[in-house]
Design a protein around this motif. Structure first.
Motif, PDB file in Angstrom:
ATOM      1  N   GLY A  97     -26.795  22.605 -20.617  1.00  0.00           N
ATOM      2  CA  GLY A  97     -27.645  23.779 -20.488  1.00  0.00           C
ATOM      3  C   GLY A  97     -26.946  24.961 -19.844  1.00  0.00           C
ATOM      4  O   GLY A  97     -27.599  25.860 -19.333  1.00  0.00           O
ATOM      5  N   ALA A 100     -27.221  24.765 -16.032  1.00  0.00           N
ATOM      6  CA  ALA A 100     -28.634  24.663 -15.669  1.00  0.00           C
ATOM      7  C   ALA A 100     -29.017  23.332 -15.054  1.00  0.00           C
ATOM      8  O   ALA A 100     -30.081  23.204 -14.484  1.00  0.00           O
ATOM      9  CB  ALA A 100     -29.503  24.909 -16.901  1.00  0.00           C
ATOM     10  N   ASN A 101     -28.161  22.334 -15.132  1.00  0.00           N
ATOM     11  CA  ASN A 101     -28.559  21.017 -14.652  1.00  0.00           C
ATOM     12  C   ASN A 101     -27.693  20.551 -13.490  1.00  0.00           C
ATOM     13  O   ASN A 101     -27.406  19.386 -13.337  1.00  0.00           O
ATOM     14  CB  ASN A 101     -28.453  19.981 -15.789  1.00  0.00           C
ATOM     15  CG  ASN A 101     -27.011  19.771 -16.214  1.00  0.00           C
ATOM     16  OD1 ASN A 101     -26.217  20.695 -16.204  1.00  0.00           O
ATOM     17  ND2 ASN A 101     -26.675  18.548 -16.581  1.00  0.00           N
ATOM     18  N   LYS A 113     -23.976  29.930 -11.595  1.00  0.00           N
ATOM     19  CA  LYS A 113     -25.247  29.964 -12.307  1.00  0.00           C
ATOM     20  C   LYS A 113     -25.745  31.405 -12.433  1.00  0.00           C
ATOM     21  O   LYS A 113     -26.239  31.814 -13.489  1.00  0.00           O
ATOM     22  CB  LYS A 113     -26.293  29.094 -11.600  1.00  0.00           C
ATOM     23  CG  LYS A 113     -27.624  29.035 -12.346  1.00  0.00           C
ATOM     24  CD  LYS A 113     -28.661  28.204 -11.617  1.00  0.00           C
ATOM     25  CE  LYS A 113     -28.402  26.735 -11.749  1.00  0.00           C
ATOM     26  NZ  LYS A 113     -29.532  25.934 -11.204  1.00  0.00           N
ATOM     27  N   TYR A 184     -36.945  25.401 -20.746  1.00  0.00           N
ATOM     28  CA  TYR A 184     -37.549  25.016 -19.461  1.00  0.00           C
ATOM     29  C   TYR A 184     -36.720  25.394 -18.239  1.00  0.00           C
ATOM     30  O   TYR A 184     -37.264  25.578 -17.153  1.00  0.00           O
ATOM     31  CB  TYR A 184     -37.862  23.515 -19.454  1.00  0.00           C
ATOM     32  CG  TYR A 184     -36.669  22.585 -19.469  1.00  0.00           C
ATOM     33  CD1 TYR A 184     -36.082  22.152 -18.286  1.00  0.00           C
ATOM     34  CD2 TYR A 184     -36.141  22.111 -20.664  1.00  0.00           C
ATOM     35  CE1 TYR A 184     -34.995  21.290 -18.288  1.00  0.00           C
ATOM     36  CE2 TYR A 184     -35.069  21.245 -20.682  1.00  0.00           C
ATOM     37  CZ  TYR A 184     -34.489  20.843 -19.502  1.00  0.00           C
ATOM     38  OH  TYR A 184     -33.424  19.991 -19.519  1.00  0.00           O
ATOM     39  N   TYR A 185     -35.412  25.558 -18.369  1.00  0.00           N
ATOM     40  CA  TYR A 185     -34.600  25.902 -17.198  1.00  0.00           C
ATOM     41  C   TYR A 185     -34.314  27.407 -17.115  1.00  0.00           C
ATOM     42  O   TYR A 185     -33.528  27.849 -16.274  1.00  0.00           O
ATOM     43  CB  TYR A 185     -33.273  25.125 -17.211  1.00  0.00           C
ATOM     44  CG  TYR A 185     -32.437  25.303 -18.455  1.00  0.00           C
ATOM     45  CD1 TYR A 185     -31.731  26.473 -18.704  1.00  0.00           C
ATOM     46  CD2 TYR A 185     -32.336  24.278 -19.393  1.00  0.00           C
ATOM     47  CE1 TYR A 185     -30.958  26.636 -19.836  1.00  0.00           C
ATOM     48  CE2 TYR A 185     -31.567  24.427 -20.536  1.00  0.00           C
ATOM     49  CZ  TYR A 185     -30.877  25.600 -20.745  1.00  0.00           C
ATOM     50  OH  TYR A 185     -30.122  25.757 -21.881  1.00  0.00           O
ATOM     51  N   TYR A 186     -34.953  28.201 -17.957  1.00  0.00           N
ATOM     52  CA  TYR A 186     -34.605  29.625 -18.055  1.00  0.00           C
ATOM     53  C   TYR A 186     -34.763  30.345 -16.725  1.00  0.00           C
ATOM     54  O   TYR A 186     -33.906  31.151 -16.330  1.00  0.00           O
ATOM     55  CB  TYR A 186     -35.465  30.296 -19.130  1.00  0.00           C
ATOM     56  CG  TYR A 186     -34.955  31.646 -19.553  1.00  0.00           C
ATOM     57  CD1 TYR A 186     -33.856  31.763 -20.402  1.00  0.00           C
ATOM     58  CD2 TYR A 186     -35.556  32.824 -19.102  1.00  0.00           C
ATOM     59  CE1 TYR A 186     -33.376  33.005 -20.792  1.00  0.00           C
ATOM     60  CE2 TYR A 186     -35.088  34.065 -19.491  1.00  0.00           C
ATOM     61  CZ  TYR A 186     -33.990  34.151 -20.338  1.00  0.00           C
ATOM     62  OH  TYR A 186     -33.508  35.378 -20.722  1.00  0.00           O
ATOM     63  N   ASP A 188     -34.391  29.253 -13.838  1.00  0.00           N
ATOM     64  CA  ASP A 188     -33.414  28.814 -12.847  1.00  0.00           C
ATOM     65  C   ASP A 188     -32.110  29.603 -12.928  1.00  0.00           C
ATOM     66  O   ASP A 188     -31.253  29.462 -12.047  1.00  0.00           O
ATOM     67  CB  ASP A 188     -33.090  27.325 -13.032  1.00  0.00           C
ATOM     68  CG  ASP A 188     -34.293  26.433 -12.777  1.00  0.00           C
ATOM     69  OD1 ASP A 188     -35.195  26.873 -12.027  1.00  0.00           O
ATOM     70  OD2 ASP A 188     -34.339  25.318 -13.329  1.00  0.00           O
ATOM     71  N   ALA A 270     -36.387  16.142 -13.780  1.00  0.00           N
ATOM     72  CA  ALA A 270     -37.301  17.036 -14.496  1.00  0.00           C
ATOM     73  C   ALA A 270     -38.245  16.268 -15.416  1.00  0.00           C
ATOM     74  O   ALA A 270     -39.284  16.789 -15.813  1.00  0.00           O
ATOM     75  CB  ALA A 270     -36.509  18.056 -15.309  1.00  0.00           C
ATOM     76  N   VAL A 345     -42.342  20.087 -17.873  1.00  0.00           N
ATOM     77  CA  VAL A 345     -42.068  21.511 -17.706  1.00  0.00           C
ATOM     78  C   VAL A 345     -43.027  22.306 -18.577  1.00  0.00           C
ATOM     79  O   VAL A 345     -43.736  21.763 -19.423  1.00  0.00           O
ATOM     80  CB  VAL A 345     -40.607  21.842 -18.105  1.00  0.00           C
ATOM     81  CG1 VAL A 345     -39.617  21.187 -17.167  1.00  0.00           C
ATOM     82  CG2 VAL A 345     -40.342  21.418 -19.557  1.00  0.00           C
TER      83      VAL A 345
END
Length: 439
Positions: A97, A100-101, A113, A184-186, A188, A270, A345
């Motif tokens: 991602g 992102a993880n 990040k 779902y991680y946007y 972050d 998650a 999420v």
């Protein structure tokens, strides 16, 4: 009965970052499309990244054998920040991602990040675009094509299609496996307001200007339709992920000694599956003479491993690192039941991974933790392949596991009777793509 194949073979250009020897779930979709497209009169040329320069989280050399010999694959250079990321942070693995993880982050990881979210838009692999575009131009000069197909993520690949569309006016199909600004991680990624606007602009341009948009679920179609009133709903087509019949040649070999629950792929906190672990523990307690095994094939985060220990399951848990795709299928076939989960999420109702369909092809009962009444739930119910339990559905999980345990004591083989999932074969799904290519 097979559909008629065009008498004159059509040519297409397929642009994808993930391609063998890349491993993991993301590579399967394009690989299987390319494998089956010639059966429907379409010969694709693939433009991808040089595997020696690519930022692939995992590799699977065995997948190279699945690429048809008649397919021309053009590999290009790229320029990406991941090698610098690994040198500075000391991390050996490429983060999924795009940073992102990376839970439990150091200040260096947090910095990267932030840079990922604001300097590399839409994503860090955007540095591949100029090389992919140049290769596409050469390929188009050498061989006229019926259509261009760009597959993502990374969604930066769609900008290659957008640029080609503007220059050549060719039919362009944007295939998107995941949401873009709704992933779902946007949140972050700590985008600035300017970065968010630019990313949303790119997303909107792709959706408006592509001749056809292909998504993997009905809910994802809904998300993309909400991006602009200028998008014709008829041009967004749902072609889900699927399974390849040729992958399922191994016999079913469920153990008569252990009740084996298998999960394949990546699992992080998650996914919110701690309730399932607790349910397994309770069922074990109520059946002390039974032997259970919880098997994970793939990547399991440190936090999930801690949850497994807290649930009292470390002695029955087996961790197997990433294995080639064919070997992962063998683990499915040697299981009693299959466990899957959908991240807890926002906008998760439309998450449909290839794992779901491969699980169904294995013909084992599926226990899925995720959104009830989501797209995965509808498909499992339609095919009679398993059940979806809400993250908080502890009592229902216990009851279901107790019933399966009771059935297993009578017959160690819980394989399902013939179920209706053939519409999700990769060949059938590729036929739908071929029709879009042919217009």
């Amino acid at each position: 009965m097979k559909s008629p194949v065009p008498t004159t073979p059509q040519h297409a250009l397929l642009v994808t970052y993930y391609w063998p020897p890349s491993g993991g779930a993301g590579v399967q979709r394009c690989l299987k499309f390319v494998k089956h497209l010639p059966e429907f009169g379409v010969t694709p040329t693939v433009i991808t990244v040089d595997e020696k320069q690519a930022s692939y989280p995992v590799l699977d050399q065995t997948l190279l054998a699945e690429v048809p010999a008649v397919i021309k694959v053009i590999r290009t250079s790229t320029r990406e920040p991941f090698e610098f990321y690994k040198k500075i942070t000391g991390k050996k693995d490429i983060p999924f991602g795009g940073f992102a993880n990376t839970g439990g982050e150091s200040w260096k990881q947090k910095l990267f990040k932030f840079l990922r979210g604001n300097l590399f838009i839409p994503d860090p692999r955007v540095g591949w675009n100029r090389f992919a575009f140049a290769a596409a131009q050469k390929a188009l000069a050498a061989q006229p094509v019926k259509a261009i197909v760009t597959s993502s993520p990374p969604h930066s690949t769609q900008l290659v299609g957008l640029k080609l569309k503007k220059k050549y006016g060719l039919r362009w199909i944007a295939d998107m496996r995941d949401p873009w600004t709704d992933i779902y991680y946007y949140q972050d990624l700590n985008h600035t307001g300017l970065a968010q606007k630019l990313d949303a602009k790119y997303e909107r341009e792709v959706l408006e200007q592509a001749d056809a948009v292909v998504v993997v679920s009905e809910d994802m179609k809904r998300l993309f339709l909400n991006k602009s009133t200028n998008i014709n709903p008829k041009k967004i087509h749902v072609i889900p992920n699927g399974y390849d019949e040729a992958d399922f040649v191994h016999p079913s070999t469920p153990s008569s000694e252990e009740f084996i629950i298998t999960y394949t792929g990546t699992l992080t906190e998650a996914y919110n599956v701690i309730g399932f672990f607790q349910a397994v523990c309770e069922v074990m307690t109520k059946n002390p003479l039974m032997r259970y095994k919880l098997r994970f094939v793939g990547k399991v985060s440190a936090e999930v491993r801690r949850q497994i220990e807290e649930a009292g399951l470390p002695l029955i848990t087996e961790y197997i690192d990433y294995v080639p795709h064919d070997e992962s299928i063998k683990y499915l076939m040697a299981s009693t039941v299959l466990f899957m989960a959908i991240p807890d999420v926002e906008n998760n109702r439309g998450i449909l991974t290839g794992k779901l369909f491969e699980y169904m092809a294995a013909n084992k009962p599926i226990i899925c933790i995720g959104p009830v009444h989501g797209d995965a739930d509808k498909i499992l119910d339609e095919c009679g392949a398993g059940r979806v339990f809400h993250y908080s559905g502890y009592d229902l999980m216990v009851d279901y596991l107790l019933q399966m345990t009771k059935n297993w004591k009578i017959n160690h083989n819980l394989d399902l009777p013939i179920i209706n999932y053939t519409q999700y074969s990769r060949r059938s799904l590729t036929e739908q793509l071929a029709k879009l290519i042919n217009g």
